[in-house]
Design a protein around this motif. Structure first.
Motif, PDB file in Angstrom:
ATOM      1  N   UNK A  97       0.825  -1.208   0.000  1.00  0.00           N
ATOM      2  CA  UNK A  97       0.000   0.000   0.000  1.00  0.00           C
ATOM      3  C   UNK A  97       0.862   1.262   0.000  1.00  0.00           C
ATOM      4  N   UNK A  98       1.956   1.252   0.759  1.00  0.00           N
ATOM      5  CA  UNK A  98       2.753   2.462   0.981  1.00  0.00           C
ATOM      6  C   UNK A  98       3.316   3.081  -0.302  1.00  0.00           C
ATOM      7  N   UNK A  99       3.939   2.325  -1.209  1.00  0.00           N
ATOM      8  CA  UNK A  99       4.499   2.973  -2.412  1.00  0.00           C
ATOM      9  C   UNK A  99       3.455   3.724  -3.241  1.00  0.00           C
ATOM     10  N   UNK A 100       2.250   3.181  -3.305  1.00  0.00           N
ATOM     11  CA  UNK A 100       1.208   3.830  -4.100  1.00  0.00           C
ATOM     12  C   UNK A 100       0.710   5.103  -3.426  1.00  0.00           C
ATOM     13  N   UNK A 101       0.539   5.067  -2.107  1.00  0.00           N
ATOM     14  CA  UNK A 101       0.057   6.265  -1.428  1.00  0.00           C
ATOM     15  C   UNK A 101       1.129   7.356  -1.444  1.00  0.00           C
ATOM     16  N   UNK A 102       2.391   6.957  -1.391  1.00  0.00           N
ATOM     17  CA  UNK A 102       3.487   7.936  -1.484  1.00  0.00           C
ATOM     18  C   UNK A 102       3.474   8.618  -2.851  1.00  0.00           C
ATOM     19  N   UNK A 103       3.408   7.825  -3.909  1.00  0.00           N
ATOM     20  CA  UNK A 103       3.385   8.395  -5.263  1.00  0.00           C
ATOM     21  C   UNK A 103       2.152   9.268  -5.459  1.00  0.00           C
ATOM     22  N   UNK A 104       1.014   8.798  -4.930  1.00  0.00           N
ATOM     23  CA  UNK A 104      -0.218   9.569  -5.089  1.00  0.00           C
ATOM     24  C   UNK A 104      -0.119  10.929  -4.414  1.00  0.00           C
ATOM     25  N   UNK A 105       0.361  10.967  -3.179  1.00  0.00           N
ATOM     26  CA  UNK A 105       0.406  12.231  -2.446  1.00  0.00           C
ATOM     27  C   UNK A 105       1.431  13.201  -3.039  1.00  0.00           C
ATOM     28  N   UNK A 106       2.500  12.682  -3.615  1.00  0.00           N
ATOM     29  CA  UNK A 106       3.470  13.552  -4.298  1.00  0.00           C
ATOM     30  C   UNK A 106       2.797  14.261  -5.469  1.00  0.00           C
ATOM     31  N   UNK A 107       1.832  13.590  -6.105  1.00  0.00           N
ATOM     32  CA  UNK A 107       1.119  14.202  -7.226  1.00  0.00           C
ATOM     33  C   UNK A 107      -0.076  15.026  -6.775  1.00  0.00           C
ATOM     34  N   UNK A 108      -0.753  14.594  -5.695  1.00  0.00           N
ATOM     35  CA  UNK A 108      -1.972  15.286  -5.278  1.00  0.00           C
ATOM     36  C   UNK A 108      -1.696  16.613  -4.583  1.00  0.00           C
ATOM     37  N   UNK A 109      -0.718  16.671  -3.702  1.00  0.00           N
ATOM     38  CA  UNK A 109      -0.507  17.880  -2.906  1.00  0.00           C
ATOM     39  C   UNK A 109      -0.253  19.130  -3.753  1.00  0.00           C
ATOM     40  N   UNK A 110       0.487  19.041  -4.864  1.00  0.00           N
ATOM     41  CA  UNK A 110       0.619  20.244  -5.703  1.00  0.00           C
ATOM     42  C   UNK A 110      -0.703  20.746  -6.265  1.00  0.00           C
ATOM     43  N   UNK A 111      -1.698  19.862  -6.389  1.00  0.00           N
ATOM     44  CA  UNK A 111      -2.974  20.306  -6.962  1.00  0.00           C
ATOM     45  C   UNK A 111      -3.710  21.261  -6.030  1.00  0.00           C
ATOM     46  N   UNK A 112      -3.422  21.221  -4.720  1.00  0.00           N
ATOM     47  CA  UNK A 112      -4.047  22.165  -3.791  1.00  0.00           C
ATOM     48  C   UNK A 112      -3.637  23.595  -4.123  1.00  0.00           C
ATOM     49  N   UNK A 113      -2.379  23.776  -4.486  1.00  0.00           N
ATOM     50  CA  UNK A 113      -1.922  25.099  -4.900  1.00  0.00           C
ATOM     51  C   UNK A 113      -2.416  25.443  -6.300  1.00  0.00           C
ATOM     52  N   UNK A 114      -2.488  24.440  -7.156  1.00  0.00           N
ATOM     53  CA  UNK A 114      -2.930  24.693  -8.529  1.00  0.00           C
ATOM     54  C   UNK A 114      -4.378  25.178  -8.580  1.00  0.00           C
ATOM     55  N   UNK A 115      -5.276  24.560  -7.796  1.00  0.00           N
ATOM     56  CA  UNK A 115      -6.671  25.015  -7.822  1.00  0.00           C
ATOM     57  C   UNK A 115      -6.786  26.431  -7.260  1.00  0.00           C
ATOM     58  N   UNK A 116      -5.934  26.760  -6.278  1.00  0.00           N
ATOM     59  CA  UNK A 116      -5.917  28.137  -5.774  1.00  0.00           C
ATOM     60  C   UNK A 116      -5.424  29.099  -6.845  1.00  0.00           C
ATOM     61  N   UNK A 117      -4.377  28.696  -7.546  1.00  0.00           N
ATOM     62  CA  UNK A 117      -3.804  29.559  -8.583  1.00  0.00           C
ATOM     63  C   UNK A 117      -4.798  29.801  -9.714  1.00  0.00           C
TER      64      UNK A 117
END
Length: 416
Positions: A97-117
């Motif tokens: 489970x861990x490798x997938x959640x790590x890869x996912x969060x590396x991609x998801x967290x930047x989207x929080x700034x992108x939607x704000x931008x």
């Protein structure tokens, strides 16, 4: 702003936070019940959010502010995220489970700034308009939680023990795919043009120009306070759902949406409070609310004192809006036009990144330290667990009260 653009930005926010709320709220319960993860293993999984947030400013500064349209990057990240979320759905052990959640969060967290931008680039009056767009993110989180508890009943004692919580990842994957495709219809948000005679420095290429904001003493204090207050915030993300589940509260995920309903109400009230009392007092109220909610958690129970737990959950609106949303507005007001995306990424680094990374590991350490109590007396275990973040939040409150010099942040909503 046209009705079409308002709808698109609102739907974007709805899906962005529906995805997060679809699986993240119940993650701690899922890991302990279904993958038999230990406290430090759970902390390790939750820390992937922080690792993603630490990387986020570099992705935003290096890509969104320089080379590609923000809405296109948003679409690509969510489509890849849908695939990774589906792999999390299929994982049966913490090691897979861990490798997938790590890869996912590396991609998801930047989207929080992108939607704000994407949002801020379309707004002519952010102090007034942003709350009306951001509120749909909160509604998305609420719908996700209510669906888990009351529509699908995945967090019922029998269902969650049987592994039904894994379906939250499938729901998140579907929503991520929808947002990924929808992102390509969002208003075009191209990078800010730089004059040809202005050769970008290395720091500007990777988005570090926003660090110049830290030369401002007040912004530095705000930045450090953001890191510190996110230590107790991590306790909430990691422990709230398992806490409510273990002490016997029915439909814990659904009841936790009371916090988001509160967030909607206080988000609507934020512009008025912000303009009347100013940025400093708004932030201080948010910090104090964190300390109070954890005291309520420490001494409440699922029986005759259940009202204390409900009140603690309901304080989420003040905790989140009065600190984090007003902080986003404050950051936007401090940043120059070229660095708005990088500045939002920088504050993401402070809050969801460094602060929560420390907080998740502190929470994991506390869980291990008092594990013996959990076997003997669950109530005593959780009392000790919540007292610690309450104390941290109160210390941050005192630091900000003393160190931050009150300043006026222009609120255009007042003039209209």
């Amino acid at each position: 702003m046209s009705t079409s653009i308002r709808f698109k930005l609102s739907f974007m926010m709805f899906l962005e936070f529906f995805i997060w709320g679809a699986w993240f709220v119940t993650l701690g319960t899922y890991l302990s019940k279904n993958l038999q993860a230990q406290p430090l293993e759970i902390a390790n999984v939750f820390s992937t959010q922080s690792l993603g947030a630490i990387i986020a400013p570099f992705i935003i500064g290096m890509i969104a502010d320089r080379y590609f349209n923000a809405e296109r990057i948003l679409g690509v990240l969510h489509i890849i995220g849908a695939v990774l979320m589906y792999q999390m759905y299929n994982a049966t052990e913490i090691s897979s489970f861990y490798p997938y959640v790590l890869a996912y969060m590396v991609l998801y967290m930047p989207t929080l700034s992108l939607v704000n931008s994407v949002s801020f680039r379309q707004l002519t009056n952010p102090e007034k308009q942003f709350s009306n767009i951001r509120i749909w993110g909160t509604i998305g989180w609420i719908i996700a939680g209510l669906s888990i508890s009351y529509l699908f009943k995945w967090d019922a004692a029998e269902a969650s023990s049987a592994g039904a919580l894994k379906n939250t990842f499938l729901m998140g994957a579907i929503a991520s795919l929808v947002l990924g495709l929808f992102s390509f219809t969002l208003p075009k948000t191209p990078p800010v043009k730089i004059e040809s005679d202005q050769k970008p420095s290395f720091s500007s290429i990777i988005g570090l120009d926003a660090i110049k904001l830290l030369k401002d003493r007040n912004f530095l204090i705000f930045f450090v306070s953001s890191i510190l207050i996110c230590i107790p915030l991590a306790f909430y993300y990691q422990n709230a759902n398992p806490f409510l589940d273990q002490i016997g509260m029915e439909n814990p995920t659904g009841k936790m949406t009371i916090g988001q309903i509160s967030e909607v109400l206080f988000l609507l009230a934020l512009p008025v409070f912000f303009s009347k009392f100013g940025f400093k007092k708004t932030i201080l109220v948010g910090m104090l609310a964190w300390a109070l909610r954890y005291i309520l958690f420490a001494y409440g129970n699922a029986g005759d004192l259940s009202f204390m737990l409900i009140l603690g959950i309901a304080l989420h609106g003040i905790c989140y809006d009065f600190f984090f949303v007003s902080g986003q507005i404050y950051t936007d007001s401090k940043a120059g036009i070229k660095y708005k995306s990088a500045a939002q990424g920088l504050i993401t680094l402070a809050t969801y990144g460094v602060g929560q990374l420390i907080g998740f590991w502190v929470a994991g350490f506390i869980g291990e330290k008092y594990a013996y109590l959990q076997q003997a007396n669950v109530a005593d275990f959780w009392k000790q667990t919540w007292i610690i973040p309450a104390g941290i939040a109160f210390v941050v409150f005192i630091i900000f009260l003393v160190a931050f010099k009150d300043e006026k942040v222009e609120n255009k909503a007042v003039a209209e």
